[in-house]
Design a protein around this motif. Structure first.
Motif, mmCIF file in Angstrom:
data_model
loop_
_atom_site.group_PDB
_atom_site.id
_atom_site.type_symbol
_atom_site.label_atom_id
_atom_site.label_comp_id
_atom_site.label_asym_id
_atom_site.label_seq_id
_atom_site.Cartn_x
_atom_site.Cartn_y
_atom_site.Cartn_z
ATOM 1 N N PHE A 226 0.825 -1.196 0.000
ATOM 2 C CA PHE A 226 0.000 0.000 0.000
ATOM 3 C C PHE A 226 0.869 1.259 0.000
ATOM 4 C CE2 PHE A 226 -2.414 3.391 1.993
ATOM 5 C CZ PHE A 226 -3.566 3.372 1.225
ATOM 6 N N SER A 227 1.987 1.237 0.723
ATOM 7 C CA SER A 227 2.830 2.426 0.817
ATOM 8 C C SER A 227 3.398 2.804 -0.545
ATOM 9 C CB SER A 227 3.954 2.216 1.827
ATOM 10 O OG SER A 227 4.747 1.110 1.450
ATOM 11 N N SER A 228 3.633 1.857 -1.439
ATOM 12 C CA SER A 228 4.143 2.210 -2.764
ATOM 13 C C SER A 228 3.066 2.879 -3.597
ATOM 14 C CB SER A 228 4.693 0.969 -3.485
ATOM 15 O OG SER A 228 3.651 0.051 -3.726
ATOM 16 N N ILE A 229 1.815 2.499 -3.385
ATOM 17 C CA ILE A 229 0.713 3.157 -4.078
ATOM 18 C C ILE A 229 0.582 4.589 -3.579
ATOM 19 C CG2 ILE A 229 -1.795 3.176 -4.390
ATOM 20 C CD1 ILE A 229 -1.681 0.096 -4.143
ATOM 21 N N THR A 230 0.650 4.747 -2.276
ATOM 22 C CA THR A 230 0.538 6.067 -1.693
ATOM 23 C C THR A 230 1.664 6.971 -2.187
ATOM 24 O OG1 THR A 230 -0.465 5.088 0.271
ATOM 25 C CG2 THR A 230 0.357 7.347 0.482
ATOM 26 N N ALA A 231 2.863 6.472 -2.253
ATOM 27 C CA ALA A 231 3.998 7.266 -2.725
ATOM 28 C C ALA A 231 3.825 7.658 -4.187
ATOM 29 C CB ALA A 231 5.295 6.490 -2.534
ATOM 30 N N ALA A 232 3.296 6.761 -4.989
ATOM 31 C CA ALA A 232 3.104 7.058 -6.409
ATOM 32 C C ALA A 232 2.041 8.119 -6.613
ATOM 33 C CB ALA A 232 2.720 5.789 -7.156
ATOM 34 N N ARG A 233 1.100 8.217 -5.689
ATOM 35 C CA ARG A 233 0.041 9.207 -5.810
ATOM 36 C C ARG A 233 0.400 10.522 -5.140
ATOM 37 N NH1 ARG A 233 -5.440 7.094 -3.619
ATOM 38 N NH2 ARG A 233 -4.491 8.262 -1.963
ATOM 39 N N GLY A 234 1.595 10.676 -4.669
ATOM 40 C CA GLY A 234 1.997 11.846 -3.898
ATOM 41 C C GLY A 234 1.750 13.170 -4.574
ATOM 42 N N ASP A 235 1.781 13.214 -5.912
ATOM 43 C CA ASP A 235 1.601 14.472 -6.612
ATOM 44 C C ASP A 235 0.144 14.738 -6.979
ATOM 45 O OD1 ASP A 235 1.482 12.413 -8.441
ATOM 46 O OD2 ASP A 235 2.450 13.566 -10.037
ATOM 47 N N VAL A 236 -0.765 13.867 -6.614
ATOM 48 C CA VAL A 236 -2.171 14.043 -6.916
ATOM 49 C C VAL A 236 -2.783 14.964 -5.875
ATOM 50 C CG1 VAL A 236 -4.396 12.875 -7.147
ATOM 51 C CG2 VAL A 236 -2.315 11.758 -7.960
ATOM 52 N N ALA A 237 -3.496 15.983 -6.336
ATOM 53 C CA ALA A 237 -4.139 16.914 -5.419
ATOM 54 C C ALA A 237 -5.274 16.208 -4.687
ATOM 55 C CB ALA A 237 -4.688 18.110 -6.190
ATOM 56 N N PRO A 238 -5.466 16.541 -3.430
ATOM 57 C CA PRO A 238 -6.542 15.897 -2.686
ATOM 58 C C PRO A 238 -7.900 16.266 -3.271
ATOM 59 C CG PRO A 238 -5.632 17.699 -1.413
ATOM 60 C CD PRO A 238 -4.764 17.540 -2.638
ATOM 61 N N SER A 239 -8.795 15.336 -3.239
ATOM 62 C CA SER A 239 -10.165 15.577 -3.651
ATOM 63 C C SER A 239 -10.996 15.560 -2.382
ATOM 64 C CB SER A 239 -10.610 14.479 -4.618
ATOM 65 O OG SER A 239 -11.939 14.685 -4.983
ATOM 66 N N VAL A 240 -11.554 16.714 -2.066
ATOM 67 C CA VAL A 240 -12.286 16.821 -0.812
ATOM 68 C C VAL A 240 -13.717 17.229 -1.083
ATOM 69 C CG1 VAL A 240 -10.268 17.379 0.574
ATOM 70 C CG2 VAL A 240 -11.573 19.216 -0.468
ATOM 71 N N GLU A 241 -14.564 16.895 -0.168
ATOM 72 C CA GLU A 241 -15.944 17.339 -0.214
ATOM 73 C C GLU A 241 -16.325 17.795 1.179
ATOM 74 O OE1 GLU A 241 -18.371 13.194 0.495
ATOM 75 O OE2 GLU A 241 -18.097 13.871 -1.553
ATOM 76 N N LEU A 242 -17.405 18.538 1.256
ATOM 77 C CA LEU A 242 -17.868 18.988 2.560
ATOM 78 C C LEU A 242 -18.300 17.799 3.400
ATOM 79 C CD1 LEU A 242 -19.955 22.126 1.604
ATOM 80 C CD2 LEU A 242 -17.790 22.073 2.821
ATOM 81 N N GLN A 243 -18.030 17.893 4.675
ATOM 82 C CA GLN A 243 -18.402 16.844 5.622
ATOM 83 C C GLN A 243 -19.794 17.165 6.161
ATOM 84 O OE1 GLN A 243 -16.509 14.050 6.560
ATOM 85 N NE2 GLN A 243 -18.401 13.450 7.540
ATOM 86 N N TRP A 244 -20.798 16.535 5.601
ATOM 87 C CA TRP A 244 -22.172 16.757 6.024
ATOM 88 C C TRP A 244 -22.431 15.973 7.314
ATOM 89 C CZ3 TRP A 244 -25.016 20.409 3.668
ATOM 90 C CH2 TRP A 244 -24.583 20.842 2.419
ATOM 91 N N PRO A 245 -23.438 16.379 8.085
ATOM 92 C CA PRO A 245 -23.756 15.644 9.318
ATOM 93 C C PRO A 245 -24.085 14.177 9.013
ATOM 94 C CG PRO A 245 -24.991 17.695 9.208
ATOM 95 C CD PRO A 245 -24.315 17.520 7.881
ATOM 96 N N ARG A 246 -23.821 13.318 9.971
ATOM 97 C CA ARG A 246 -24.108 11.886 9.805
ATOM 98 C C ARG A 246 -25.603 11.603 9.820
ATOM 99 N NH1 ARG A 246 -19.432 8.776 10.240
ATOM 100 N NH2 ARG A 246 -17.702 9.891 11.184
ATOM 101 N N ASN A 247 -26.354 12.410 10.507
ATOM 102 C CA ASN A 247 -27.796 12.261 10.559
ATOM 103 C C ASN A 247 -28.362 12.608 9.186
ATOM 104 O OD1 ASN A 247 -30.575 13.089 10.740
ATOM 105 N ND2 ASN A 247 -30.347 13.188 12.971
ATOM 106 N N ARG A 248 -28.924 11.629 8.518
ATOM 107 C CA ARG A 248 -29.393 11.807 7.129
ATOM 108 C C ARG A 248 -30.500 12.869 7.035
ATOM 109 N NH1 ARG A 248 -26.365 8.979 3.812
ATOM 110 N NH2 ARG A 248 -25.881 6.829 4.289
ATOM 111 N N ALA A 249 -31.368 12.932 8.016
ATOM 112 C CA ALA A 249 -32.445 13.923 7.985
ATOM 113 C C ALA A 249 -31.866 15.338 8.108
ATOM 114 C CB ALA A 249 -33.449 13.659 9.106
ATOM 115 N N GLU A 250 -30.900 15.507 9.006
ATOM 116 C CA GLU A 250 -30.264 16.817 9.166
ATOM 117 C C GLU A 250 -29.501 17.195 7.899
ATOM 118 O OE1 GLU A 250 -27.309 19.179 12.271
ATOM 119 O OE2 GLU A 250 -27.520 17.011 12.451
ATOM 120 N N GLU A 251 -28.790 16.232 7.317
ATOM 121 C CA GLU A 251 -28.075 16.490 6.065
ATOM 122 C C GLU A 251 -29.046 16.905 4.970
ATOM 123 O OE1 GLU A 251 -25.545 14.185 2.567
ATOM 124 O OE2 GLU A 251 -25.819 13.174 4.493
ATOM 125 N N ALA A 252 -30.147 16.194 4.850
ATOM 126 C CA ALA A 252 -31.145 16.522 3.827
ATOM 127 C C ALA A 252 -31.701 17.929 4.038
ATOM 128 C CB ALA A 252 -32.267 15.487 3.838
#
Length: 195
Positions: free
Chosen positions: A66-92
């Protein structure tokens, strides 16, 4: 924000604001400022595991470390999304509020928003950040008095949508103002705001 649902926590208000501001964002500088702000509020999660630490050399099912995969991806920009609440009704609910604000913002006449954005940008660049809240309020009030043709909608939602539209317009032009304007909006619409 009675008409906006239950946004009792500052985290939820920040989430709605950031969700609104990140929609269709243009420049990379603006995107970077948004990412920094989302991380500062701990509202992101790394969806491609760039932040995940698994450098223990575990063997994957295909026989590679796994560490060799991680090293190979080192130049890839992170892909992030907003962290919505875990409660599905609140998120909705929060997503519905954000989408409703975007729909209202889409209905504003382009010339009203463009003029108000120019005025706000000019006024805040010529004054200290302590006065930005007043400039923002004044410009929203001015645009509302001109009539934006949305009298049939809850006026508090219209005011929030117009405010966020103006902030987004200014920050797309001058991304470095995002953090201070974001704080200004949180002060105005956050749960601890003066009534």
């Amino acid at each position: 924000m009675d008409d906006l649902g239950d946004l009792a926590s500052g985290q939820n208000v920040a989430l709605v604001i950031l969700s609104f501001l990140q929609a269709d964002c243009g420049t990379s500088e603006y995107k970077n400022e948004l990412l920094s702000l989302r991380e500062a509020f701990n509202l992101t999660r790394d969806i491609n595991l760039n932040g995940r630490r698994q450098d223990d050399g575990d063997l994957e099912t295909d026989g590679h470390l796994f560490s060799s995969i991680t090293a190979a991806r080192g130049d890839v920009a992170p892909s992030v999304e907003l962290q919505w609440p875990r409660n599905r009704a609140e998120e909705a609910d929060l997503r519905q509020i954000t989408n409703g604000l975007r729909e209202i913002a889409d209905q504003f006449e382009h010339n009203v928003v463009a003029e108000a954005t120019r005025n706000l940008s000019r006024n805040i660049s010529a004054s200290p950040s302590e006065q930005w809240k007043d400039h923002l309020r004044w410009e929203v009030d001015r645009a509302m008095k001109r009539g934006v043709g949305l009298e049939h909608l809850p006026q508090e939602r219209v005011i929030v949508a117009l405010t966020l539209t103006l902030v987004k317009g200014v920050c797309e032009r001058t991304p470095r103002l995002l953090r201070n304007l974001f704080d200004t909006v949180l002060q105005r619409f956050g749960p601890a705001r003066a009534r």
